[in-house]
Every structure is written in structure tokens, then in C-alpha cells.
Design an enzyme around this catalytic site. Structure first.
Site, PDB file in Angstrom:
ATOM      1  N   HIS A 131       7.539  62.117   1.946  1.00 11.45           N
ATOM      2  CA  HIS A 131       8.956  61.769   1.950  1.00 11.45           C
ATOM      3  C   HIS A 131       9.067  60.355   2.523  1.00 11.45           C
ATOM      4  O   HIS A 131       8.255  59.967   3.364  1.00 11.45           O
ATOM      5  CB  HIS A 131       9.660  62.776   2.868  1.00 11.45           C
ATOM      6  N   ASP A 208       4.301  66.377   9.152  1.00 10.31           N
ATOM      7  CA  ASP A 208       5.703  66.453   8.768  1.00 10.31           C
ATOM      8  C   ASP A 208       5.970  67.910   8.393  1.00 10.31           C
ATOM      9  O   ASP A 208       5.556  68.374   7.332  1.00 10.31           O
ATOM     10  CB  ASP A 208       5.977  65.506   7.592  1.00 10.31           C
ATOM     11  N   GLN A 211       9.604  70.830   5.759  1.00 12.40           N
ATOM     12  CA  GLN A 211       9.699  71.947   4.809  1.00 12.40           C
ATOM     13  C   GLN A 211       8.903  73.163   5.290  1.00 12.40           C
ATOM     14  O   GLN A 211       9.322  74.302   5.080  1.00 12.40           O
ATOM     15  CB  GLN A 211       9.185  71.518   3.424  1.00 12.40           C
ATOM     16  N   LYS A 234      17.591  71.743   7.900  1.00 12.59           N
ATOM     17  CA  LYS A 234      16.862  72.425   6.819  1.00 12.59           C
ATOM     18  C   LYS A 234      16.433  73.829   7.229  1.00 12.59           C
ATOM     19  O   LYS A 234      16.017  74.627   6.414  1.00 12.59           O
ATOM     20  CB  LYS A 234      15.639  71.601   6.418  1.00 12.59           C
ATOM     21  N   CYS A 372      13.671  61.265  -2.394  1.00 10.37           N
ATOM     22  CA  CYS A 372      13.094  60.416  -1.330  1.00 10.37           C
ATOM     23  C   CYS A 372      11.572  60.354  -1.433  1.00 10.37           C
ATOM     24  O   CYS A 372      10.881  60.270  -0.410  1.00 10.37           O
ATOM     25  CB  CYS A 372      13.501  60.877   0.061  1.00 10.37           C
TER      26      CYS A 372
HETATM   27  C1  LIG Z   1      14.071  66.208   4.503  1.00 12.24           C
HETATM   28  C2  LIG Z   1      12.707  65.787   4.804  1.00 12.24           C
HETATM   29  C3  LIG Z   1      12.444  64.772   5.719  1.00 12.24           C
HETATM   30  C4  LIG Z   1      13.533  64.008   6.427  1.00 12.24           C
HETATM   31  O1  LIG Z   1      14.400  64.839   7.125  1.00 12.24           O
HETATM   32  P1  LIG Z   1      15.751  64.258   7.732  1.00 12.24           P
HETATM   33  O2  LIG Z   1      16.494  65.477   8.127  1.00 12.24           O
HETATM   34  O3  LIG Z   1      16.427  63.489   6.635  1.00 12.24           O
HETATM   35  O4  LIG Z   1      15.374  63.392   8.888  1.00 12.24           O
HETATM   36  C5  LIG Z   1      11.138  64.439   5.944  1.00 12.24           C
HETATM   37  N1  LIG Z   1      10.132  65.074   5.329  1.00 12.24           N
HETATM   38  C6  LIG Z   1      10.341  66.062   4.447  1.00 12.24           C
HETATM   39  C7  LIG Z   1       9.180  66.731   3.802  1.00 12.24           C
HETATM   40  C8  LIG Z   1      11.629  66.450   4.153  1.00 12.24           C
HETATM   41  O5  LIG Z   1      11.842  67.418   3.263  1.00 12.24           O
END
Ligand SMILES: *Cc1c(COP(=O)(O)O)cnc(C)c1O
Length: 414
Positions: A131, A208, A211, A234, A372
Site C-alpha cells: 500500500h 503492515d 488487513q 478497518k 493505493c
Molecule cells: C488501509 C491500508 C493501509 C493504510 O491505512 P490507513 O488507515 O489509511 O492509515 C496500509 N496498508 C494496508 C495493507 C491497508 O489496507
């Protein structure tokens, strides 16, 4: 929470009733089939109520207040931190820093942990499926220091090519950052293996988890990652709150990210000494209500058998995949053997925004665009995809509506 504590039976149709925005209103003839949870999930009453309850009964600034309300508010904020730490298996609540979201978490590590050690020619290893949140912060510090970004390639199926990727871990690598699950392809990456190989070479790893925390249990102690980031919104929690987990020895040696109140030990005209982590990284009044809402979201999810939830989401993905892959002109992007419930697809000759607009008329919300992940889209030679993503409240009926609406849309454009 005890592992053997009995869990509530998980039934998606019942769970949906907990989410006011999804309770379809017959009087208004409004139908919402929400298939964009990978961008932001809907909120259950438990979260909405926790935030409202805080503002109605407990609101006061935290720390330093001697009066009762401030003490209560501080305790609620601290409890939220402890709850989140437990949720991700952190050994110590002080390893949990509240941030605005995954994005801020990555920026904090890039600025406070990595940048001070970077020299020209050092390397940062990322993957092609990151992302932008796990791309751009590293690019910024690389540009400022002369460090280089290296990229683990992706196979046509949408998995990471680790045979190639492994070779990019070198003695110049200062950090390896990757998503545990991809938001655009759904691919689940073998995080334990990556972390083990990188750490064996003394290379710190940032996961990260934006998800992955949503779709299965994540345990930072078992993973042994150096850092993990995710966003509350999320995970069925509020916007504007997220988590940076960092190993204590890292957080303790890191310089502040922002300066201000709450992050100091002592301030004088000559200089300032800083508070220990996590406060060192939480300058200013934090998102107290957000943290409390996030803890409520974690409680909400944890009441259910998460494996049952995962099986349900996997079944929805399989059902949707099976129903659309045979459709005229439909190509599915992301064929990894292990996927979260994210379904990216293209329809030949029809722009993704047109598909999403037509589905919206049918009450079906899906996302269209680059998600993104422009480097990945460029690699596949496309500008974007359509993406349906399933959350814990989605049902087989939702998939049915989606498939029917997609079929209608394709017929229209033919
Ligand atoms: C949504 C997302 C982000 C960024 O999250 P924010 O809430 O916009 O800071 C980073 N990595 C992944 C894999 C995402 O799905």
C-alpha cells in the site's frame, strides 16, 4: 482473556443486526450491500455506544488531572492500551503506541527509527504489493539520506517471488517492510518465514498488519516482528486511531516523532528530556475516545470464534470467485493459494469506475481504482481493478446480490 473462555456462536446473519448502517430499512426502500470493508469497515453498536458513553459520562483530558473525572478518563485510556496489547499478543502494554492509523505508524518508524541510522547506499526492502502507506514514507527518508529502495517482485498469480526476494536481503538492508495481507490482491504472505530469514541476518522487520489483523489472529510475540502497524477503522473500530507495536528495546532507543505536551519528562529553556515509550510518541492530547472505541471493537470481535469467522469469510470468497470467474469478459486478479476475503477483478472493455457506479445503483458498494497500490497496478499494466471485499457481517445473500448486479451490468455494457 482466557483462551478457553467460551465464545459466542458466530452467525453472519445475526452479526449483521449489530451494525445499524447495514440494517436495511424497508420503509425507505434502501438496500445496502456493503462490500468495501478492506477500505473501511462498518461499526457495531458496541463501538458506537462505547464512544458515545465516553463522551456522555467520562470525558476529560487524561494525565495530570487530579479530579475524579480525569482519573477515570486516564484509566479508560490505559485499559484500552492494555486490551489492544493483549489482542495482538504483545508482552507489555508499553509496546503499544496509539497513532492515527497504519499510515502514521509507518511514518513514525521511518522518521524515528530508521532515518537516524541511514547512510547513502543503505537499502530498504519492500514488496511490489505494498500500500502507498508502506511505500512513500520509506521513499521520503531514502531520498533524504541517499538510501535505496529494493522491491520483492510479484508472480503473475499475485504472490511474492521469494526466491528472488530473498536475494535482496543483504548486509546493506536496514529494514524489511511488507504487508502480511495485501489489500488489493488479497494475498496472504508467509510472514513467519520472512521474519525469521530477515532477523537471522539482523535485519529489523516492519509488518503492515492493516488487513491481516482483521481476518485472523495476529500474535506479535509468536511472529517476533520488530514493528507492526494497523488501523482501527478497518477493524470495525473508529477512524483516527491506530496502533504501532514496537519491540521495547527499539522504542526505548528511538527519538521522538513529534514534540509537544504529554511526551516530555522535563522541559526547560535550555532543553527537554523525554518521557519513556509509549508516551514519548504520543505528543499532545491523544484520541482518547478513539482508543476506547478500538478496545470495544477488539472486545466485539473477540467474543466470537475467530476461526469460524475466517471459515465464513473464506466461503464467501470462494462462492463469489466461483460465480464471477465464468462471466463474460471477467478476469480475476490475485490467484494466491492463501487469500483474505478480497476479490479483485477486471471486466474487459468496461472501466472499473463504470462497473462500480452501476453496482451502486443496485445498492452494492464495491471499490474501483488503484487501491493505493499504483506500483502493483503499473506492473500488471492496468490503472486499477474492481474490488469486492467481505467483512464479518457479509452473508451469502450479499454475494448473491453482488453477482446478480454484476451480471446485469455486464449485460448492459455488451
Ligand atoms: C488501509 C491500508 C493501509 C493504510 O491505512 P490507513 O488507515 O489509511 O492509515 C496500509 N496498508 C494496508 C495493507 C491497508 O489496507
Amino acid at each position: 482473556m482466557a483462551e478457553n473462555q467460551s465464545k459466542a456462536v458466530y452467525v453472519a446473519e445475526q452479526v449483521k443486526e449489530d451494525f445499524p448502517i447495514l440494517v436495511n430499512d424497508a420503509a425507505q426502500e434502501r438496500r445496502l450491500v456493503y462490500l468495501d470493508s478492506a477500505a473501511s469497515a462498518q461499526k457495531p453498536n458496541a463501538v458506537i455506544d462505547a464512544v458515545e458513553q465516553f463522551y456522555r459520562t467520562t470525558n476529560a483530558n487524561i494525565h495530570r488531572g487530579v479530579y475524579h473525572l480525569s482519573v477515570e478518563s486516564t484509566m479508560a485510556y490505559d485499559r484500552a492500551r492494555a486490551r489492544v496489547a493483549q489482542f495482538i499478543g504483545a508482552q507489555n502494554a508499553k509496546e503499544v503506541v496509539f497513532v492515527r492509523g497504519a499510515t502514521e505508524g509507518v511514518n513514525l518508524v521511518a522518521r524515528s527509527f530508521l532515518q537516524p541510522q541511514l547512510e547513502a547506499g543503505d537499502e530498504i526492502l519492500l514488496t511490489l504489493m505494498e500500500h502507498h502507506a508502506n511505500f512513500v514514507p520509506w521513499q521520503l527518508v531514502a531520498e533524504e539520506t541517499g538510501a535505496l529502495i529494493k522491491i520483492v517482485p510479484v508472480t503473475p498469480e499475485g504472490e511474492l517471488d521469494w526466491e528472488q526476494g530473498r536475494k535482496l536481503l543483504t548486509e546493506r538492508t536496514r529494514l524489511f517492510g511488507f504487508c502480511q495481507a495485501s489489500n488489493s490482491l488479497g494475498t496472504v504472505n508467509p510472514a513467519p518465514q520472512f521474519i525469521q530469514e530477515a532477523r537471522a541476518m539482523g535485519i529489523p522487520v516492519l509488518v503492515d498488519g492493516a488487513q491481516s489483523v482483521v481476518h485472523g489472529a495476529v500474535d506479535v510475540t509468536a511472529l517476533d516482528c520488530d514493528f507492526l502497524v494497523f488501523s482501527g477503522h478497518k477493524l470495525y473500530g473508529p477512524t483516527g486511531i491506530g496502533v504501532l507495536y514496537g519491540k521495547r528495546e527499539h522504542l526505548e532507543s528511538m527519538r521522538p516523532y513529534q514534540g509537544g505536551g504529554d511526551m516530555i519528562d522535563r522541559v526547560s529553556v535550555e532543553g527537554t528530556t523525554f518521557a519513556p515509550p509509549p508516551e514519548r510518541f504520543e505528543a499532545g492530547t491523544p484520541n482518547i475516545a478513539g482508543a476506547i472505541g478500538l478496545a470495544a471493537a477488539v472486545d466485539y470481535i473477540d467474543q466470537f470464534d475467530r476461526e469460524a469467522m475466517q471459515r465464513h469469510e473464506a466461503a464467501l470468497l470462494e462462492q463469489a470467485t466461483g460465480m464471477i470467474e465464468g462471466m463474460d469478459g471477467v478476469t480475476i486478479l490475485g490467484r494466491a493459494s492463501d487469500k483474505i476475503s478480497v476479490l479483485s477483478f477486471l471486466v474487459e472493455g468496461v472501466h472499473s469506475h463504470d462497473i462500480a457506479t452501476f453496482l451502486d445503483v443496485e445498492g452494492v458498494a464495491i471499490r474501483a481504482g488503484h487501491h493505493c497500490c499504483q506500483p502493483l497496478m503499473t506492473h500488471f499494466g492496468i490503472s486499477g481493478t474492481n474490488r469486492a471485499s467481505f467483512g464479518l457481517y457479509n452473508t451469502e445473500a450479499d454475494v448473491g446480490h453482488f453477482v446478480e448486479a454484476l451480471h446485469k451490468t455486464i449485460q448492459f455494457f455488451k
